[in-house]
Design a protein around this motif. Structure first.
Motif, PDB file in Angstrom:
ATOM      1  N   TYR A  54     -18.730  78.432 -46.575  1.00 28.36           N
ATOM      2  CA  TYR A  54     -17.387  77.872 -46.368  1.00 28.36           C
ATOM      3  C   TYR A  54     -16.514  78.771 -45.502  1.00 28.36           C
ATOM      4  N   GLU A  55     -16.760  80.073 -45.538  1.00 28.88           N
ATOM      5  CA  GLU A  55     -15.920  81.026 -44.815  1.00 28.88           C
ATOM      6  C   GLU A  55     -16.667  81.666 -43.649  1.00 28.88           C
ATOM      7  N   LYS A  56     -15.940  81.937 -42.584  1.00 30.36           N
ATOM      8  CA  LYS A  56     -16.473  82.618 -41.408  1.00 30.36           C
ATOM      9  C   LYS A  56     -16.919  84.035 -41.789  1.00 30.36           C
ATOM     10  N   GLY A  57     -18.064  84.458 -41.256  1.00 26.10           N
ATOM     11  CA  GLY A  57     -18.545  85.819 -41.463  1.00 26.10           C
ATOM     12  C   GLY A  57     -19.381  86.047 -42.705  1.00 26.10           C
ATOM     13  N   VAL A  58     -19.514  85.040 -43.563  1.00 23.46           N
ATOM     14  CA  VAL A  58     -20.271  85.218 -44.806  1.00 23.46           C
ATOM     15  C   VAL A  58     -21.755  85.432 -44.518  1.00 23.46           C
ATOM     16  N   LEU A  59     -22.320  84.694 -43.575  1.00 24.32           N
ATOM     17  CA  LEU A  59     -23.737  84.898 -43.259  1.00 24.32           C
ATOM     18  C   LEU A  59     -24.007  86.340 -42.847  1.00 24.32           C
ATOM     19  N   GLN A  60     -23.109  86.903 -42.058  1.00 22.67           N
ATOM     20  CA  GLN A  60     -23.268  88.280 -41.600  1.00 22.67           C
ATOM     21  C   GLN A  60     -23.107  89.275 -42.747  1.00 22.67           C
ATOM     22  N   GLN A  61     -22.278  88.944 -43.753  1.00 22.48           N
ATOM     23  CA  GLN A  61     -22.144  89.795 -44.936  1.00 22.48           C
ATOM     24  C   GLN A  61     -23.438  89.779 -45.740  1.00 22.48           C
ATOM     25  N   TRP A  62     -24.069  88.620 -45.842  1.00 22.32           N
ATOM     26  CA  TRP A  62     -25.307  88.490 -46.602  1.00 22.32           C
ATOM     27  C   TRP A  62     -26.493  89.106 -45.885  1.00 22.32           C
ATOM     28  N   ASP A  63     -26.487  89.022 -44.546  1.00 22.51           N
ATOM     29  CA  ASP A  63     -27.659  89.432 -43.759  1.00 22.51           C
ATOM     30  C   ASP A  63     -27.175  90.035 -42.445  1.00 22.51           C
ATOM     31  N   SER A  64     -27.317  91.335 -42.303  1.00 28.87           N
ATOM     32  CA  SER A  64     -26.794  92.024 -41.119  1.00 28.87           C
ATOM     33  C   SER A  64     -27.527  91.649 -39.831  1.00 28.87           C
ATOM     34  N   THR A  65     -28.644  90.942 -39.923  1.00 22.39           N
ATOM     35  CA  THR A  65     -29.362  90.542 -38.711  1.00 22.39           C
ATOM     36  C   THR A  65     -28.840  89.233 -38.123  1.00 22.39           C
ATOM     37  N   VAL A  66     -27.952  88.535 -38.834  1.00 21.29           N
ATOM     38  CA  VAL A  66     -27.389  87.281 -38.314  1.00 21.29           C
ATOM     39  C   VAL A  66     -26.417  87.606 -37.183  1.00 21.29           C
ATOM     40  N   PRO A  67     -26.617  87.015 -36.004  1.00 21.68           N
ATOM     41  CA  PRO A  67     -25.712  87.292 -34.887  1.00 21.68           C
ATOM     42  C   PRO A  67     -24.272  86.846 -35.175  1.00 21.68           C
ATOM     43  N   GLU A  68     -23.325  87.596 -34.624  1.00 23.57           N
ATOM     44  CA  GLU A  68     -21.905  87.246 -34.764  1.00 23.57           C
ATOM     45  C   GLU A  68     -21.665  85.839 -34.222  1.00 23.57           C
ATOM     46  N   GLY A  69     -20.771  85.132 -34.871  1.00 29.41           N
ATOM     47  CA  GLY A  69     -20.404  83.793 -34.438  1.00 29.41           C
ATOM     48  C   GLY A  69     -21.226  82.684 -35.057  1.00 29.41           C
ATOM     49  N   CYS A  70     -22.376  83.016 -35.617  1.00 30.73           N
ATOM     50  CA  CYS A  70     -23.215  81.992 -36.247  1.00 30.73           C
ATOM     51  C   CYS A  70     -22.641  81.627 -37.616  1.00 30.73           C
ATOM     52  N   ASN A  71     -22.585  80.326 -37.892  1.00 36.06           N
ATOM     53  CA  ASN A  71     -22.063  79.877 -39.178  1.00 36.06           C
ATOM     54  C   ASN A  71     -23.044  79.005 -39.951  1.00 36.06           C
ATOM     55  N   VAL A  72     -24.265  78.880 -39.449  1.00 33.25           N
ATOM     56  CA  VAL A  72     -25.311  78.126 -40.126  1.00 33.25           C
ATOM     57  C   VAL A  72     -26.569  78.979 -40.153  1.00 33.25           C
ATOM     58  N   GLY A  73     -27.144  79.117 -41.333  1.00 36.54           N
ATOM     59  CA  GLY A  73     -28.404  79.824 -41.490  1.00 36.54           C
ATOM     60  C   GLY A  73     -29.510  78.832 -41.809  1.00 36.54           C
ATOM     61  N   ILE A  74     -30.647  78.999 -41.166  1.00 39.33           N
ATOM     62  CA  ILE A  74     -31.789  78.105 -41.368  1.00 39.33           C
ATOM     63  C   ILE A  74     -32.996  78.954 -41.755  1.00 39.33           C
ATOM     64  N   SER A  75     -33.579  78.654 -42.903  1.00 38.14           N
ATOM     65  CA  SER A  75     -34.808  79.319 -43.352  1.00 38.14           C
ATOM     66  C   SER A  75     -35.945  78.309 -43.280  1.00 38.14           C
ATOM     67  N   VAL A  76     -37.042  78.714 -42.660  1.00 39.77           N
ATOM     68  CA  VAL A  76     -38.209  77.848 -42.512  1.00 39.77           C
ATOM     69  C   VAL A  76     -39.400  78.554 -43.156  1.00 39.77           C
ATOM     70  N   THR A  77     -40.038  77.877 -44.097  1.00 41.79           N
ATOM     71  CA  THR A  77     -41.157  78.451 -44.837  1.00 41.79           C
ATOM     72  C   THR A  77     -42.395  77.598 -44.632  1.00 41.79           C
ATOM     73  N   GLY A  78     -43.486  78.215 -44.228  1.00 40.09           N
ATOM     74  CA  GLY A  78     -44.749  77.496 -44.055  1.00 40.09           C
ATOM     75  C   GLY A  78     -45.304  77.023 -45.382  1.00 40.09           C
ATOM     76  N   LEU A  79     -45.880  75.821 -45.375  1.00 35.65           N
ATOM     77  CA  LEU A  79     -46.478  75.259 -46.587  1.00 35.65           C
ATOM     78  C   LEU A  79     -47.996  75.183 -46.496  1.00 35.65           C
ATOM     79  N   THR A  80     -48.549  75.618 -45.370  1.00 39.72           N
ATOM     80  CA  THR A  80     -49.994  75.628 -45.175  1.00 39.72           C
ATOM     81  C   THR A  80     -50.403  77.004 -44.659  1.00 39.72           C
ATOM     82  N   ASP A  81     -51.685  77.180 -44.454  1.00 44.89           N
ATOM     83  CA  ASP A  81     -52.176  78.439 -43.904  1.00 44.89           C
ATOM     84  C   ASP A  81     -51.983  78.513 -42.394  1.00 44.89           C
TER      85      ASP A  81
END
Length: 127
Positions: A54-81
């Motif tokens: 909901y707030e600007k900068g939260v992704l960067q607080q949670w994960d220092s590798t998130v680039p500045e200005g990004c407000n959406v985080g996407i995690s993709v996990t493989g389900l196969t080998d």
């Protein structure tokens, strides 16, 4: 698990609906808590979680590798080998929203991450 990030002004449900159409996922299931809202879906080969705090900068607080200005985080996990083609997934999202998507981190196992600094640009601007 691969981590992508980007900036959008769209509400989460609209963003996820477009991602579902682009990546041919199942319908997104949504939930929220005090700091963020998220949607989750899957295909036959991967699951995807999209978080929009909901707030600007939260992704960067949670994960220092998130680039500045990004407000959406996407995690993709493989389900196969099979290996995830994160470049293609990122490019499809970049093209759908006509914006850059940042591949910023690979989670390897608890306590082990690989920092990435890959900007996946939309192919719409290529000549």
């Amino acid at each position: 698990m691969e981590h992508l990030a980007l900036h959008t002004d769209l509400i989460l449900e609209t963003f996820c609906r477009r991602v579902a159409g682009t990546l041919a996922t199942t319908d997104f299931q949504f939930d929220h808590e005090n700091e963020t809202e998220w949607g989750e879906a899957k295909t036959e080969t991967f699951s995807i979680n999209i978080s929009k705090p909901y707030e600007k900068g939260v992704l960067q607080q949670w994960d220092s590798t998130v680039p500045e200005g990004c407000n959406v985080g996407i995690s993709v996990t493989g389900l196969t080998d099979l290996p995830l083609d994160i470049e293609t997934i990122g490019r499809q999202i970049a093209d759908e929203f006509n914006t850059s998507v940042f591949h910023h981190r690979t989670w390897l196992e608890p306590g082990k991450n690989l920092k990435r600094e890959k900007e996946i640009k939309t192919s719409h601007n290529k000549s």
